[in-house]
Design a protein around this motif. Structure first.
Motif, PDB file in Angstrom:
ATOM      1  N   ASP A 337      44.321 -32.172   7.373  1.00 45.25           N
ATOM      2  CA  ASP A 337      42.901 -32.230   7.694  1.00 45.25           C
ATOM      3  C   ASP A 337      42.721 -31.538   9.031  1.00 45.25           C
ATOM      4  O   ASP A 337      43.694 -31.085   9.640  1.00 45.25           O
ATOM      5  N   SER A 338      41.481 -31.456   9.520  1.00 45.18           N
ATOM      6  CA  SER A 338      41.218 -30.698  10.739  1.00 45.18           C
ATOM      7  C   SER A 338      41.833 -31.329  11.988  1.00 45.18           C
ATOM      8  O   SER A 338      42.065 -30.637  12.978  1.00 45.18           O
ATOM      9  N   ARG A 339      42.099 -32.631  11.975  1.00 46.40           N
ATOM     10  CA  ARG A 339      42.763 -33.269  13.113  1.00 46.40           C
ATOM     11  C   ARG A 339      44.277 -33.075  13.044  1.00 46.40           C
ATOM     12  O   ARG A 339      44.985 -33.320  14.018  1.00 46.40           O
ATOM     13  N   ASP A 660      34.667 -22.521  -3.302  1.00 49.93           N
ATOM     14  CA  ASP A 660      34.251 -23.912  -3.490  1.00 49.93           C
ATOM     15  C   ASP A 660      35.216 -24.680  -4.389  1.00 49.93           C
ATOM     16  O   ASP A 660      35.410 -25.889  -4.220  1.00 49.93           O
ATOM     17  N   GLU A 661      35.827 -23.982  -5.365  1.00 47.83           N
ATOM     18  CA  GLU A 661      36.763 -24.665  -6.257  1.00 47.83           C
ATOM     19  C   GLU A 661      37.982 -25.167  -5.492  1.00 47.83           C
ATOM     20  O   GLU A 661      38.413 -26.312  -5.656  1.00 47.83           O
ATOM     21  N   LEU A 662      38.531 -24.314  -4.621  1.00 49.63           N
ATOM     22  CA  LEU A 662      39.682 -24.723  -3.820  1.00 49.63           C
ATOM     23  C   LEU A 662      39.279 -25.754  -2.776  1.00 49.63           C
ATOM     24  O   LEU A 662      40.053 -26.651  -2.439  1.00 49.63           O
ATOM     25  N   ALA A 663      38.047 -25.649  -2.264  1.00 47.79           N
ATOM     26  CA  ALA A 663      37.581 -26.564  -1.221  1.00 47.79           C
ATOM     27  C   ALA A 663      37.528 -28.010  -1.701  1.00 47.79           C
ATOM     28  O   ALA A 663      37.567 -28.939  -0.886  1.00 47.79           O
ATOM     29  N   GLN A 664      37.457 -28.226  -2.998  1.00 49.87           N
ATOM     30  CA  GLN A 664      37.438 -29.589  -3.522  1.00 49.87           C
ATOM     31  C   GLN A 664      38.744 -30.324  -3.234  1.00 49.87           C
ATOM     32  O   GLN A 664      38.772 -31.554  -3.203  1.00 49.87           O
ATOM     33  N   PHE A 665      39.816 -29.583  -3.023  1.00 52.74           N
ATOM     34  CA  PHE A 665      41.120 -30.192  -2.823  1.00 52.74           C
ATOM     35  C   PHE A 665      41.586 -30.116  -1.366  1.00 52.74           C
ATOM     36  O   PHE A 665      42.663 -30.611  -1.049  1.00 52.74           O
ATOM     37  N   VAL A 666      40.804 -29.478  -0.492  1.00 53.30           N
ATOM     38  CA  VAL A 666      41.196 -29.296   0.900  1.00 53.30           C
ATOM     39  C   VAL A 666      40.199 -30.024   1.796  1.00 53.30           C
ATOM     40  O   VAL A 666      38.994 -29.737   1.748  1.00 53.30           O
ATOM     41  N   ASP A 668      38.046 -30.947   4.995  1.00 61.84           N
ATOM     42  CA  ASP A 668      37.403 -30.171   6.069  1.00 61.84           C
ATOM     43  C   ASP A 668      37.420 -28.669   5.775  1.00 61.84           C
ATOM     44  O   ASP A 668      37.522 -27.842   6.685  1.00 61.84           O
ATOM     45  N   ALA A 669      37.318 -28.323   4.501  1.00 63.23           N
ATOM     46  CA  ALA A 669      37.376 -26.913   4.114  1.00 63.23           C
ATOM     47  C   ALA A 669      36.168 -26.127   4.605  1.00 63.23           C
ATOM     48  O   ALA A 669      36.218 -24.897   4.676  1.00 63.23           O
ATOM     49  N   HIS A 670      35.086 -26.808   4.938  1.00 63.46           N
ATOM     50  CA  HIS A 670      33.860 -26.117   5.348  1.00 63.46           C
ATOM     51  C   HIS A 670      33.961 -25.559   6.761  1.00 63.46           C
ATOM     52  O   HIS A 670      33.102 -24.768   7.187  1.00 63.46           O
ATOM     53  N   GLU A 709      41.242 -17.661   8.481  1.00 60.43           N
ATOM     54  CA  GLU A 709      40.906 -16.613   7.522  1.00 60.43           C
ATOM     55  C   GLU A 709      40.771 -17.221   6.130  1.00 60.43           C
ATOM     56  O   GLU A 709      39.862 -16.896   5.391  1.00 60.43           O
ATOM     57  N   LEU A 710      41.693 -18.114   5.803  1.00 62.51           N
ATOM     58  CA  LEU A 710      41.694 -18.831   4.528  1.00 62.51           C
ATOM     59  C   LEU A 710      41.509 -20.313   4.818  1.00 62.51           C
ATOM     60  O   LEU A 710      42.126 -20.843   5.751  1.00 62.51           O
ATOM     61  N   ILE A 711      40.662 -20.979   4.052  1.00 62.60           N
ATOM     62  CA  ILE A 711      40.352 -22.380   4.332  1.00 62.60           C
ATOM     63  C   ILE A 711      41.622 -23.219   4.387  1.00 62.60           C
ATOM     64  O   ILE A 711      42.555 -23.043   3.610  1.00 62.60           O
ATOM     65  N   GLY A 712      41.634 -24.131   5.373  1.00 62.75           N
ATOM     66  CA  GLY A 712      42.775 -25.014   5.549  1.00 62.75           C
ATOM     67  C   GLY A 712      43.978 -24.357   6.182  1.00 62.75           C
ATOM     68  O   GLY A 712      45.072 -24.923   6.161  1.00 62.75           O
TER      69      GLY A 712
END
Length: 729
Positions: A337-339, A660-666, A668-670, A709-712
């Motif tokens: 996560d982001s922390r 958005d599909e990958l963001a469901q599993f990561v 703080d992807a936003h 560059e890439l989420i997470g």
């Protein structure tokens, strides 16, 4: 009636002259203004495809030239181009040349745009060049890093996009073709580009063609081409050694500091080049090690390289190319996560990867006549990789390629190129199954010069491919280009064409679950298509100033992207997008204070839209800016030394849309921000016992700016490196 003997001998001699016409040579020595020999100078006979390069002592020779009038051109990086016209060849001709040194970039020759040598100012499309000096002085160890400094290019992780051609496709497929000495270089299973395979110390230059190049290169070149030209083999033996070491700073926040010590990285390259008679060889071994700034981000890489060339005659040669990569390391897919931005999720802890990649290639060239050149390329690319994830995925692929090309100079004004190509691949995998693929293509390309300064280029390619159980499909890719020199200082260019990309085996047949994501195959996947248009100009009012502006538009159909199937909630690769990318690109170069200070900048504006949903395309920043400053302190130090300091600045705006599909599993992807990256560097070159030695220092991301560059995936934190390289001759 019996023929008189003297008459018979005369007739016989005349017949011999007709059947075996006398040929001559042009040779000489190339030196600088101080009388020192200049090695590696390109010498070209403009009226033919014959050429040579000067050896370590500055000597060159071009043989087997018919009696005629010729124009001889001499060019080398760091020297003003010299052209000698009106050379009347009636006997062996000696032409000694003195080249004037200049730090100003002279016009360069490229081979990628049309698969033959051209001046960059003659191209109908935008192009860029990365020289080996840029790579070395920045302490770059991966070609991917060097591409981040090229206007119009941005990367999401290790996936490249030229002018918005790509987003992120989870490591499967590429819309930009990578080639090494003209041999295409992508995997047989995922169809992706593996930048780390290429040893950067073997690079002479990198040529970048921006825009669809399917009319010559077929699938995967829908967004452009990146061609790596390896360094030439010198006549005298040369041993090269480079050692590099560095470390990462502590992260910005104590919550991110997962390690209780400094994390280090290092690299070592040993290389040797030699030529004996008609046989030349270049071999190198590179070891790269990093502890990583992220947990599980460690790896060890071993890269081998071998190039051997045998000259059968001045007109024919055979080159063999071997490139290998063996890699072992951890696996970091995305953060916890982001922390805990530098730590993977608990379920991904302890994952490891193993990769083995081997490329074998050959290039045969034969100048059949002054007007006709035959070029045959073959290659075999084997890849094998595995991950000890919960599914234990692994894959082994084999890709075989063959190409035959002819260059026919019908006249001084008309060049005609044609070729055929065949590709076959086979995969054995527990994630893709055991599919195979076959494809074939044929292409033609013509260039016509007019009495006035207009160059018209035109061509087309026909392709047909079949992926295992998928229905076979074909593609027709035409292209037309214009290059018009309004004046010596002002060049106008324009091009229009189409491209295509066949789906990779991975996109069509992936069936797996990893990190909570389940992907299913799609037996109905179709090829992507696009139409591209560009208009631009280059203006050079003074030798010290250069401006380049281009406007472009790309229409994409049947874009392949990952999406969620609403019927079962699984991820599937599908033809989901009708897209449009419009934009402009501006570049300039300024040489100030007698070229001691060099300023470069480039700006790209992208308006990329998903037409059907009226949304921005994923991972395409709207604004990209690159700038660099180089200051040469040679005037302050002794003769024979070089001290250059410089800086690079990169900016791109906040990405509007993500996956958005990958963001469901990561978690703080936003989180994403505009990117500001500042790098500093310095290099000092000096001779030791007449052996060139160079120290290079680089400080990357000196502001320790946090971005993704890439989420997470947090981009590399501030890091410092120092290298030393030297040549033994």
């Amino acid at each position: 009636m019996r023929m008189n003997k003297p008459i018979f001998l005369l007739v016989f001699l005349i017949a011999c002259v007709e059947l075996f016409p006398q040929t001559f040579s042009i040779s000489g020595k190339i030196t600088d203004v101080n009388g020192k020999p200049i090695p590696g100078v390109n010498v070209i006979v403009r009226e033919t495809k014959t050429g040579a390069a000067s050896n370590a002592d500055g000597y060159y020779i071009i043989s087997d030239l018919k009696p005629a009038g010729y124009t001889i051109e001499f060019s080398a990086i760091g020297f003003k181009k010299f052209r000698r016209a009106g050379v009347k060849l009636t006997e062996d001709f000696i032409l000694n040349v003195t080249l004037q040194e200049t730090p100003i970039q002279t016009e360069q020759v490229v081979v990628t745009a049309a698969k033959h040598e051209q001046n960059i100012s003659d191209l109908p499309v935008s192009a860029g060049i990365i020289n080996s000096d840029l790579i070395s002085k920045r302490n770059i160890t991966n070609l991917e890093q060097a591409l981040r400094y090229v206007p119009g290019i941005n990367l999401t992780g290790d996936q490249i996009s030229i002018r918005g051609s790509s987003g992120y496709s989870r490591g499967v497929g590429s819309r930009v073709l990578l080639a090494v000495d003209g041999i295409p270089f992508y995997t047989g299973d995922t169809g992706e580009t593996i930048w780390e395979v290429i040893p950067v110390t073997e690079i002479e230059r990198v040529e970048i063609i921006k825009g669809a190049a399917s009319s010559l290169y077929g699938s995967t070149a829908i967004g452009g081409v990146i061609n790596v030209l390896t360094r030439p083999i010198q006549d005298k033996p040369v041993t090269y050694v480079k050692s590099l070491g560095g470390f990462y700073s502590k992260p910005s926040y104590s919550e991110w500091d997962w390690s209780d010590r400094t994390r280090f990285f290092n690299a070592l390259t040993l290389a040797h080049l030699n030529k004996t008679g008609d046989f030349g060889i270049s071999a190198s071994f590179t070891r790269l090690e990093t502890e990583g700034y992220r947990q599980s981000g460690f790896n060890k890489k071993y890269i081998g390289f071998l190039k051997a060339i045998y000259d059968f005659s001045p007109a024919s040669s055979l080159s063999l190319l071997v490139n290998t990569l063996n890699k072992r390391g951890g696996s970091f897919i995305y953060w916890k996560d982001s922390r805990n931005a530098l730590v993977p999720p608990d379920e991904n802890q302890g994952q490891r990867t193993a990769t083995n990649r081997y490329l074998f290639g050959s290039i045969y060239k034969n100048l059949l006549s002054d007007q006709l050149l035959l070029n045959i390329k073959t290659s075999y690319y084997r890849t094998s990789w595995s991950e000890n994830s919960e599914t234990g995925i692994e894959s082994t692929s084999h890709l075989v390629r063959g190409e035959i090309q002819t260059d026919w100079s019908i006249s001084e004004r008309f060049l005609f190129i044609s070729g055929i190509e065949g590709i076959g691949s086979k995969v054995n995998s527990n994630i893709f199954g055991n599919p195979d693929a076959l494809s074939a293509g044929a292409y033609t390309h013509g260039e016509l010069k007019f009495d006035f300064p207009l160059l018209l280029s035109f061509g087309a390619r026909v392709d047909y491919g079949k992926l295992d159980s998928l229905k076979g499909s074909g593609a027709f890719s035409p292209k037309v280009g214009l290059n018009y020199k309004l004046t010596e200082e002002f060049v106008f260019r324009s091009s229009f064409g189409s491209g295509f990309r066949a789906p990779s085996l991975a996109e069509a047949f992936t069936s797996t679950t990893f990190s909570g994501i389940t992907v299913k195959p799609n037996p109905k996947l179709k090829s992507e298509r696009n139409f591209t248009f560009e208009v631009g100009f280059n203006y050079k009012p003074l030798q010290e100033l250069n401006f380049d502006l281009s406007v472009f538009q790309n229409e994409y159909y049947d874009f392949i992207e990952a999406s969620i199937d609403p019927t079962d909630g699984l991820v599937v690769f599908d033809n989901v997008t009708r897209a449009r990318v419009q934009g402009l690109e501006y570049q300039n170069t300024f040489y100030l204070f007698d070229a001691s200070l060099i300023l470069n900048s480039g700006y790209t504006y992208l308006w990329s839209r998903d037409i059907e949903r009226n949304k921005a395309l994923k991972y395409r920043p709207r604004h990209l800016f690159y700038g660099s400053i180089d200051y040469n302190l040679n005037k302050l130090i002794s003769l024979g030394e070089e001290f250059i300091i410089g800086s690079d600045f990169r900016f791109w705006s906040r990405v509007e849309e993500i996956d958005d599909e990958l963001a469901q599993f990561v978690k703080d992807a936003h989180l994403r921000v505009p990117v500001y990256v500042l790098d500093l560097r310095a290099s000092y070159s000096f001779p030791v016992f007449n052996f060139p030695v160079r120290f290079s220092f680089a400080a990357n991301n000196v502001l320790n700016y946090n971005y993704i560059e890439l989420i997470g995936n947090l981009a590399p934190v501030r890091n410092f490196s120092l290298s030393i390289e030297f040549y033994l001759q």
